[in-house]
Design a protein around this motif. Structure first.
Motif, PDB file in Angstrom:
ATOM      1  N   ASP A  99       0.815  -1.218   0.000  1.00  0.00           N
ATOM      2  CA  ASP A  99       0.000   0.000   0.000  1.00  0.00           C
ATOM      3  C   ASP A  99       0.849   1.268   0.000  1.00  0.00           C
ATOM      4  N   VAL A 100       2.078   1.167  -0.492  1.00  0.00           N
ATOM      5  CA  VAL A 100       2.953   2.329  -0.520  1.00  0.00           C
ATOM      6  C   VAL A 100       2.376   3.400  -1.450  1.00  0.00           C
ATOM      7  N   LYS A 101       2.504   4.646  -1.036  1.00  0.00           N
ATOM      8  CA  LYS A 101       2.126   5.789  -1.860  1.00  0.00           C
ATOM      9  C   LYS A 101       3.423   6.386  -2.403  1.00  0.00           C
ATOM     10  N   PHE A 102       3.701   6.099  -3.659  1.00  0.00           N
ATOM     11  CA  PHE A 102       4.999   6.450  -4.228  1.00  0.00           C
ATOM     12  C   PHE A 102       4.855   7.637  -5.175  1.00  0.00           C
ATOM     13  N   ALA A 103       5.606   8.678  -4.908  1.00  0.00           N
ATOM     14  CA  ALA A 103       5.529   9.912  -5.691  1.00  0.00           C
ATOM     15  C   ALA A 103       5.805   9.641  -7.165  1.00  0.00           C
ATOM     16  N   GLY A 104       4.942  10.165  -8.020  1.00  0.00           N
ATOM     17  CA  GLY A 104       5.124  10.025  -9.453  1.00  0.00           C
ATOM     18  C   GLY A 104       4.561   8.750 -10.038  1.00  0.00           C
ATOM     19  N   VAL A 105       3.918   7.926  -9.191  1.00  0.00           N
ATOM     20  CA  VAL A 105       3.254   6.706  -9.661  1.00  0.00           C
ATOM     21  C   VAL A 105       1.762   6.889  -9.431  1.00  0.00           C
ATOM     22  N   TYR A 106       0.983   6.835 -10.509  1.00  0.00           N
ATOM     23  CA  TYR A 106      -0.456   7.080 -10.408  1.00  0.00           C
ATOM     24  C   TYR A 106      -1.059   6.274  -9.261  1.00  0.00           C
ATOM     25  N   PRO A 107      -1.922   6.917  -8.420  1.00  0.00           N
ATOM     26  CA  PRO A 107      -2.464   8.270  -8.547  1.00  0.00           C
ATOM     27  C   PRO A 107      -1.747   9.311  -7.684  1.00  0.00           C
ATOM     28  N   TYR A 108      -0.507   9.069  -7.322  1.00  0.00           N
ATOM     29  CA  TYR A 108       0.188   9.955  -6.383  1.00  0.00           C
ATOM     30  C   TYR A 108       1.133  10.889  -7.125  1.00  0.00           C
ATOM     31  N   HIS A 109       0.860  12.182  -7.010  1.00  0.00           N
ATOM     32  CA  HIS A 109       1.636  13.178  -7.735  1.00  0.00           C
ATOM     33  C   HIS A 109       3.083  13.197  -7.273  1.00  0.00           C
ATOM     34  N   GLY A 110       3.983  13.465  -8.237  1.00  0.00           N
ATOM     35  CA  GLY A 110       5.406  13.448  -7.983  1.00  0.00           C
ATOM     36  C   GLY A 110       6.021  14.820  -7.805  1.00  0.00           C
ATOM     37  N   THR A 111       7.330  14.885  -8.033  1.00  0.00           N
ATOM     38  CA  THR A 111       8.123  16.055  -7.659  1.00  0.00           C
ATOM     39  C   THR A 111       8.435  16.982  -8.831  1.00  0.00           C
ATOM     40  N   LEU A 112       7.947  16.679 -10.023  1.00  0.00           N
ATOM     41  CA  LEU A 112       8.182  17.592 -11.139  1.00  0.00           C
ATOM     42  C   LEU A 112       7.158  18.717 -11.123  1.00  0.00           C
TER      43      LEU A 112
END
Length: 379
Positions: free
Chosen positions: A130-143
């Motif tokens: 259940d990790v929420k990983f930045a830049g992997v849908y649906p979790y917005h990343g750092t760009l």
């Protein structure tokens, strides 16, 4: 504008922050497009901080999400801000944050695990389902210019580590986990498959670990030339497309000298390409270790099972990293590793589209492309 949730926010989050500058973001779409979009800036919740992202590296996974829309079971099903190799400055702290202050320079560990499952409780949080990983849908990343992230997964960086170097801590973390899993040894031969960013960092780490001799392989002669300049003590091997993986492996073995003890004890496979994994299996000594670091196809049909079995080759895999940022920071700040040469191209945030286009075309000669933001962002 309708937006997807940030890695630390519920779907219905509506609180926004007024900032001194707009928030341009690079987003991938479900139909394999990339676009620059003005994104809202969220208020940091309890335990969170609002960051000004100063540098983000472009990863091969960003290109995969753009070009193919998926990596294994990770599928782009809607607009999502890319990016996860990042460093920045704390602009605002949410309630309960005591470890960071406004103005702190930090590196970002992009995965936010659930901290409730048995894997998290065991400390193997990199395997959390259940990790929420930045830049992997649906979790917005750092760009994007502004990003909310939990303080727990941010690490202060010393003054002698630049934002560009701190953004390299994420790929360095992949390598640190791979080195630990693969078990490099002082004075023992090693093989690095692939001279991309991960392979080059693995090369530097293998040299720092005391492994010797070290051979690095690739198809692209320019990348091998870069590897030789980056770590002069290494030996390079250009994979011959006309030979089978087993035949290439025999040629690689010759570079270590004669006798079974001269074959590599450890192979760090950094491409994930099936033919390279097969080469690694045939190149490693009997009883040796092949650690697959690279991300490849869902199914590989040609892995030489009986060869691996009869030779008792230990075939290992990694998934990202865990507890690596402190060690990575120590490597950079202490001069154990110098990775600055890897950043071959820099683009301002507003030209992030250009950055991805350059990174996606190997003929441009890029190693690590970074997107930087030098504005004086304030709230």
């Amino acid at each position: 504008m309708a937006t997807l949730p940030d890695a630390t926010k519920p779907v219905n989050a509506t609180e926004h922050v007024q900032t001194s500058h707009p928030n341009p973001s690079l987003q991938v779409t479900a139909d394999h497009q990339i676009k620059m979009v003005e994104a809202p800036v969220q208020e940091p919740g309890p335990g969170d901080v609002l960051l000004h992202i100063k540098a983000t590296g472009v990863c091969g996974s960003d290109i995969h999400f753009w070009k193919t829309g998926r990596i294994g079971s990770l599928v782009v099903e809607g607009d999502c801000i890319l990016g996860h190799e990042a460093a920045g400055v704390v602009l605002k702290c949410g309630e309960g944050v005591t470890t960071l202050r406004v103005g702190d320079r930090v590196a970002v560990e992009p995965g936010v695990p659930c901290e409730r499952c048995f894997l998290c409780r065991e400390g193997r949080y990199n395997l959390c389902d259940d990790v929420k990983f930045a830049g992997v849908y649906p979790y917005h990343g750092t760009l994007q210019r502004y990003k909310v992230h939990p303080a727990k997964w941010l690490y202060k960086i010393p003054e002698n580590v630049s934002f560009a170097e701190a953004a390299l801590l994420e790929p360095l973390s992949v390598v640190l986990h791979g080195v630990k899993t693969g078990g490099l040894s002082l004075g023992r031969p090693a093989l690095i498959c692939g001279a991309g960013p991960i392979g080059l960092i693995a090369l530097a780490a293998a040299r720092a670990s005391g492994a010797h001799p070290i051979v690095i392989t690739d198809l692209e002669p320019k990348r091998l030339a870069f590897a030789k300049d980056f770590v002069p003590e290494c030996v390079t091997y250009q994979v011959d497309r006309q030979l089978s993986s087993e035949e290439n492996a025999r040629e690689v073995r010759k570079l270590y000298g004669e006798g079974e003890y001269e074959a590599p004890q450890t192979v760090l496979e950094c491409t994930g390409v099936e033919s390279s994994v097969v080469l690694a299996a045939f190149a490693v000594r009997r009883g040796g270790v092949v650690c697959v670091i690279g991300v490849g196809r869902d199914i590989m049909n040609n892995v030489p099972f009986m060869h691996v079995s009869l030779a008792e080759i230990d075939l290992r895999f990694i998934n990202r990293y865990r507890d690596t940022w402190p060690a990575g920071i120590a490597c950079l700040s202490g001069g154990i590793l110098d990775l600055k040469k890897l950043v071959t191209h820099e683009f301002p945030l507003e030209k992030a589209l250009d950055a991805l286009n350059v990174c996606s075309d190997l003929s441009n000669g890029s190693i690590k492309v970074q997107i930087v933001d030098d504005v004086d962002a304030q709230i």
